[in-house]
Design an enzyme around this catalytic site. Structure first.
Site, PDB file in Angstrom:
ATOM      1  N   GLY A  50       0.744  -1.192  -0.002  1.00  0.00           N
ATOM      2  CA  GLY A  50       0.137  -0.061  -0.146  1.00  0.00           C
ATOM      3  C   GLY A  50       0.863   1.113   0.123  1.00  0.00           C
ATOM      4  O   GLY A  50       2.049   1.219   0.386  1.00  0.00           O
ATOM      5  N   GLN A  94       2.757   9.970   1.709  1.00  0.00           N
ATOM      6  CA  GLN A  94       4.124   9.571   1.969  1.00  0.00           C
ATOM      7  C   GLN A  94       4.979   9.822   0.733  1.00  0.00           C
ATOM      8  O   GLN A  94       6.369   9.634   1.040  1.00  0.00           O
ATOM      9  CB  GLN A  94       3.987   7.756   1.961  1.00  0.00           C
ATOM     10  CG  GLN A  94       3.295   7.129   3.241  1.00  0.00           C
ATOM     11  CD  GLN A  94       3.093   5.814   2.851  1.00  0.00           C
ATOM     12  OE1 GLN A  94       2.448   5.066   2.340  1.00  0.00           O
ATOM     13  NE2 GLN A  94       4.019   4.963   3.656  1.00  0.00           N
ATOM     14  N   CYS A 108       5.613  -0.376   7.532  1.00  0.00           N
ATOM     15  CA  CYS A 108       5.515   0.769   6.854  1.00  0.00           C
ATOM     16  C   CYS A 108       6.711   1.043   5.871  1.00  0.00           C
ATOM     17  O   CYS A 108       7.674   1.328   6.433  1.00  0.00           O
ATOM     18  CB  CYS A 108       5.027   1.913   7.637  1.00  0.00           C
ATOM     19  SG  CYS A 108       4.587   3.459   6.804  1.00  0.00           S
ATOM     20  N   LEU A 109       6.411   1.923   4.751  1.00  0.00           N
ATOM     21  CA  LEU A 109       7.308   2.063   3.751  1.00  0.00           C
ATOM     22  C   LEU A 109       7.975   3.231   4.378  1.00  0.00           C
ATOM     23  O   LEU A 109       9.248   3.529   4.120  1.00  0.00           O
ATOM     24  CB  LEU A 109       6.970   2.308   2.416  1.00  0.00           C
ATOM     25  CG  LEU A 109       6.542   1.062   1.586  1.00  0.00           C
ATOM     26  CD1 LEU A 109       5.880   1.397   0.309  1.00  0.00           C
ATOM     27  CD2 LEU A 109       7.557   0.016   1.329  1.00  0.00           C
ATOM     28  N   HIS A 166      -4.701   1.421   7.566  1.00  0.00           N
ATOM     29  CA  HIS A 166      -3.285   1.781   7.835  1.00  0.00           C
ATOM     30  C   HIS A 166      -3.063   3.029   6.556  1.00  0.00           C
ATOM     31  O   HIS A 166      -2.697   4.185   7.141  1.00  0.00           O
ATOM     32  CB  HIS A 166      -2.391   0.633   7.371  1.00  0.00           C
ATOM     33  CG  HIS A 166      -0.965   1.021   7.419  1.00  0.00           C
ATOM     34  ND1 HIS A 166       0.058   0.451   8.320  1.00  0.00           N
ATOM     35  CD2 HIS A 166      -0.130   1.617   6.591  1.00  0.00           C
ATOM     36  CE1 HIS A 166       1.429   1.008   8.028  1.00  0.00           C
ATOM     37  NE2 HIS A 166       1.271   1.672   6.803  1.00  0.00           N
ATOM     38  N   GLU A 167      -3.651   2.797   5.519  1.00  0.00           N
ATOM     39  CA  GLU A 167      -3.449   3.969   4.594  1.00  0.00           C
ATOM     40  C   GLU A 167      -4.466   5.091   4.767  1.00  0.00           C
ATOM     41  O   GLU A 167      -3.997   6.362   4.818  1.00  0.00           O
ATOM     42  CB  GLU A 167      -3.733   3.576   3.195  1.00  0.00           C
ATOM     43  CG  GLU A 167      -3.046   2.345   2.635  1.00  0.00           C
ATOM     44  CD  GLU A 167      -1.581   2.093   2.922  1.00  0.00           C
ATOM     45  OE1 GLU A 167      -0.908   3.423   3.019  1.00  0.00           O
ATOM     46  OE2 GLU A 167      -0.859   1.261   3.081  1.00  0.00           O
ATOM     47  N   HIS A 207      -2.575   7.295   7.266  1.00  0.00           N
ATOM     48  CA  HIS A 207      -1.655   8.239   6.642  1.00  0.00           C
ATOM     49  C   HIS A 207      -2.247   9.440   6.412  1.00  0.00           C
ATOM     50  O   HIS A 207      -1.666  10.507   6.430  1.00  0.00           O
ATOM     51  CB  HIS A 207      -0.945   7.655   5.529  1.00  0.00           C
ATOM     52  CG  HIS A 207       0.036   6.525   5.895  1.00  0.00           C
ATOM     53  ND1 HIS A 207       1.207   7.031   6.606  1.00  0.00           N
ATOM     54  CD2 HIS A 207       0.256   5.333   5.434  1.00  0.00           C
ATOM     55  CE1 HIS A 207       2.268   6.018   6.753  1.00  0.00           C
ATOM     56  NE2 HIS A 207       1.626   4.885   6.061  1.00  0.00           N
TER      57      HIS A 207
HETATM   58  O1  GNR Z   1       3.934  -2.668   2.515  1.00  0.00           O
HETATM   59  C1  GNR Z   1       3.484  -2.675   3.734  1.00  0.00           C
HETATM   60  N1  GNR Z   1       2.924  -3.666   4.542  1.00  0.00           N
HETATM   61  C2  GNR Z   1       2.241  -3.482   5.363  1.00  0.00           C
HETATM   62  C3  GNR Z   1       2.151  -4.749   6.447  1.00  0.00           C
HETATM   63  C4  GNR Z   1       1.070  -4.866   7.371  1.00  0.00           C
HETATM   64  C5  GNR Z   1       0.408  -3.827   7.626  1.00  0.00           C
HETATM   65  C6  GNR Z   1       0.364  -2.713   6.738  1.00  0.00           C
HETATM   66  C7  GNR Z   1       1.258  -2.646   5.645  1.00  0.00           C
HETATM   67  S1  GNR Z   1       1.338  -1.298   4.773  1.00  0.00           S
HETATM   68  C8  GNR Z   1       2.819  -1.257   4.015  1.00  0.00           C
HETATM   69  C9  GNR Z   1       2.902  -0.191   2.936  1.00  0.00           C
HETATM   70  C10 GNR Z   1       2.820   1.157   3.643  1.00  0.00           C
HETATM   71  O2  GNR Z   1       3.732   1.970   4.379  1.00  0.00           O
HETATM   72  N2  GNR Z   1       1.715   1.784   3.467  1.00  0.00           N
HETATM   73  O3  GNR Z   1       1.432   2.909   4.000  1.00  0.00           O
HETATM   74 NI    NI Z   2       2.305   2.970   5.836  1.00  0.00          NI
END
Ligand code: GNR
Ligand code: NI
Length: 164
Positions: free
Chosen positions: A46, A51, A91-92, A133-134, A137
Site C-alpha cells: 500500500g 508518503q 510501513c514504507l 493503515h493507509e 496516513h
Molecule cells: O507494505 C506494507 N506492508 C504492510 C504490512 C502490514 C500492515 C500494513 C502494511 S502497509 C505497508 C505499506 C505502507 O507503508 N503503506 O502506507
Molecule cells: Ni505506511
C-alpha cells in the site's frame, strides 16, 4: 512513469492532513500511476499520497500475490467497522520496523474510483488492515503512534541517525 521519493518517519510532512480530491482528472491519474509504480518498486502492499509528499486523499493498495490487482481509493472513508484483529505491521515510511497493531476486523468503506465514481465495499483480514493503515496516513497518523512512547522514541532516534 517515474519513481517518487518516500518520506521517512519522523518527517514532519507525514503529520499533514491530506485534502480531499475535488475532481479526478488526468493529472491525478498520471500521479496515481507513479504512486503505483513507486509502491511496486518498494515491494509495499500500500502507499498513501502523503508518503510521497502530496497532501491528497489518494491511496493505492495491492495485496495480491502476483502484484496484479491494484486498488485505487480516492477520498476513502470507513463508514462501518466491526470486531478487532491484531497484525504485525510495517510501513514504507518506517523502514525495517515491525510491530503488532490492533485494528478493526471488518470494515465497510466508500471511495471514488479512477473514474471519479463512488464505490462502497467491505473488507476483512489483510485488506481491512491495509485500508485502515493507509487512511491513517491521510490523517497524519503512522502505525508507530499506536506503540508505547518508549518504543516510538527508540524508533525515531534510530531512523534519525540512519537518515542524517
Ligand atoms: O507494505 C506494507 N506492508 C504492510 C504490512 C502490514 C500492515 C500494513 C502494511 S502497509 C505497508 C505499506 C505502507 O507503508 N503503506 O502506507
Ligand atoms: Ni505506511
Amino acid at each position: 512513469m517515474a519513481l517518487l521519493d518516500i518520506l521517512v518517519y519522523p518527517h514532519p510532512r507525514l503529520r499533514d492532513i491530506a485534502y480531499k480530491v475535488d475532481t479526478v482528472t488526468d493529472e491525478e491519474r498520471e500521479f496515481i500511476k507513479n504512486m503505483a509504480e513507486t509502491m511496486y518498486a518498494a515491494s509495499g502492499i500500500g502507499l498513501a499520497a502523503i508518503q510521497v509528499g502530496v497532501s491528497k486523499r489518494i491511496i493505492v493498495i495491492d495485496i495480491s500475490d502476483n502484484s496484479d490487482d491494484l486498488l485505487v481509493l480516492i477520498n476513502p472513508e470507513i463508514i462501518k467497522h466491526n470486531g478487532i484483529q491484531i497484525c504485525e505491521e510495517g510501513c514504507l515510511s518506517v523502514p525495517e520496523v515491525y510491530a503488532e497493531v490492533t485494528r478493526a476486523k471488518e470494515i465497510t468503506y466508500k471511495y471514488l474510483n479512477l473514474d471519479g465514481k463512488p464505490v462502497t465495499q467491505n473488507a476483512d483480514g489483510l485488506l481491512a488492515i491495509c485500508v485502515q493503515h493507509e487512511i491513517d496516513h491521510l490523517d497524519g497518523k503512522v502505525f508507530v503512534d499506536y506503540l508505547s512512547r518508549m518504543k516510538r522514541d527508540r524508533i525515531r532516534k534510530k531512523l534519525l541517525k540512519i537518515n542524517k
